[in-house]
Design an enzyme around this catalytic site. Structure first.
Site, PDB file in Angstrom:
ATOM      1  N   LEU A 107      57.779   0.823   0.585  1.00  0.00           N
ATOM      2  CA  LEU A 107      56.443   1.111   1.095  1.00  0.00           C
ATOM      3  C   LEU A 107      55.457   1.166  -0.059  1.00  0.00           C
ATOM      4  CD1 LEU A 107      54.318   2.188   3.130  1.00  0.00           C
ATOM      5  CD2 LEU A 107      55.313   4.466   2.840  1.00  0.00           C
ATOM      6  N   SER A 108      54.414   0.342  -0.009  1.00  0.00           N
ATOM      7  CA  SER A 108      53.331   0.359  -0.990  1.00  0.00           C
ATOM      8  C   SER A 108      53.885   0.139  -2.406  1.00  0.00           C
ATOM      9  CB  SER A 108      52.548   1.667  -0.867  1.00  0.00           C
ATOM     10  OG  SER A 108      51.331   1.619  -1.574  1.00  0.00           O
ATOM     11  N   TRP A 109      53.760   1.126  -3.293  1.00  0.00           N
ATOM     12  CA  TRP A 109      54.329   1.002  -4.648  1.00  0.00           C
ATOM     13  C   TRP A 109      55.819   0.706  -4.571  1.00  0.00           C
ATOM     14  CZ3 TRP A 109      58.133   3.272  -7.532  1.00  0.00           C
ATOM     15  CH2 TRP A 109      58.058   3.152  -8.937  1.00  0.00           C
ATOM     16  N   THR A 133      52.409  -3.635   1.158  1.00  0.00           N
ATOM     17  CA  THR A 133      52.577  -3.846  -0.275  1.00  0.00           C
ATOM     18  C   THR A 133      52.082  -5.231  -0.662  1.00  0.00           C
ATOM     19  OG1 THR A 133      54.154  -3.555  -2.087  1.00  0.00           O
ATOM     20  CG2 THR A 133      54.943  -4.773  -0.161  1.00  0.00           C
TER      21      THR A 133
END
Length: 283
Positions: A107-109, A133
């Protein structure tokens, strides 16, 4: 589904001289012999933030969560790290838990870490889910005002501030219920030392997955929200276009949609993770 938090085994493990807090939900029944799902969290967030997703998944699916060194309940590592080094360490961590093969969701980073894992540990990583992401330093960026608020860990430490900025940086349903963001980030989560947040920021400095996306051999599910101020939707489309075995799923929501709308998105994940491997697929 009811909460499965009581089944999680929480412990601290040291691997290669670096310690981390790890939560393991063992697989049961038909999932006992399947690869577990490793969850890689967004920047500055502890493993508790992922509980809504874990609760929405099949209760028998094995799930591994961890706090990145220096984040949440994990102590600071001896030295800063770069994403490829962290990827190697995470693979060793999962092996220490007794798993030679695993699925990964980033998720994301954490999506950057998931991409790096898919490249470096291609014989270990079976399937990949990339949520909200992008491709790292070479991607379509957020608005400068959003990026500025992401440069510090304040939203993870100040519930009032988190609620105040949630609509602008997370989008989706948090535009109408910004207090939910404060709950997600503060109700049960742990902030960790400030330096750990900056270690995470530094780990992706200059990193980009663009040069290697075409070499990923695993099936990949790309999830992108149509109202994500942090990671504009075009980034999900780029990932799905460049990864050979990728499929794109666009959901109506924001950056934290996988947590705020987990009941809606968990079945999409389940279908992807449990789909049979097509004949002639790469080993």
């Amino acid at each position: 589904m009811s909460s499965t938090a009581e089944r999680d085994r929480l412990r601290t493990l040291a691997v290669r001289g670096v310690s981390a807090r790890v939560s393991v939900r063992p697989g049961r029944g038909e999932y006992a012999d399947r690869p577990p799902l490793l969850l890689c969290n967004g920047i500055g967030a502890s493993l508790e933030a992922l509980q809504p997703l874990v609760d929405a998944l099949h209760p028998d699916r094995g799930v591994i969560r961890f706090d990145v060194p220096g984040v949440g309940g994990s102590p600071l590592p001896p030295v800063p790290y770069w994403l490829p080094g962290l990827s190697s360490w995470v693979t060793a961590l999962v092996a220490r838990l007794g798993h030679q093969e695993f699925d990964v969701l980033g998720l994301s980073w954490g999506g950057g870490l998931a991409q790096q894992l898919a490249l470096q540990s291609r014989r270990r990583v079976r399937r990949v889910v990339l949520v909200a992401t992008g491709t790292g330093s070479l991607m379509v960026p957020a608005h400068p005002s959003v990026l500025a608020r992401m440069m510090t860990p304040r939203r993870h430490r100040d519930p009032e501030y988190a609620a105040r900025i949630a609509a602008d940086i997370y989008g989706g349903t948090l535009r109408s219920d910004p207090s939910h963001a404060a709950h997600l980030l503060h109700a049960t989560t742990r902030a960790g030392p400030r330096r750990g947040y900056y270690y995470q920021l530094a780990a992706t400095t200059g990193w980009s997955s663009l040069p290697f996306l075409r070499f990923l051999t695993q099936p990949v599910l790309v999830l992108g929200g149509d109202d994500d101020p942090i990671i504009p939707l075009v980034n999900a489309k780029v990932l799905a276009r460049l990864i050979p075995r990728a499929q794109l799923h666009v959901y109506h929501g924001g950056h934290l949609g996988i947590l705020t709308e987990s009941d809606e998105l968990a079945p999409v994940l389940e279908q992807f993770l449990d789909a049979p491997e097509p004949p002639g697929a790469p080993a």
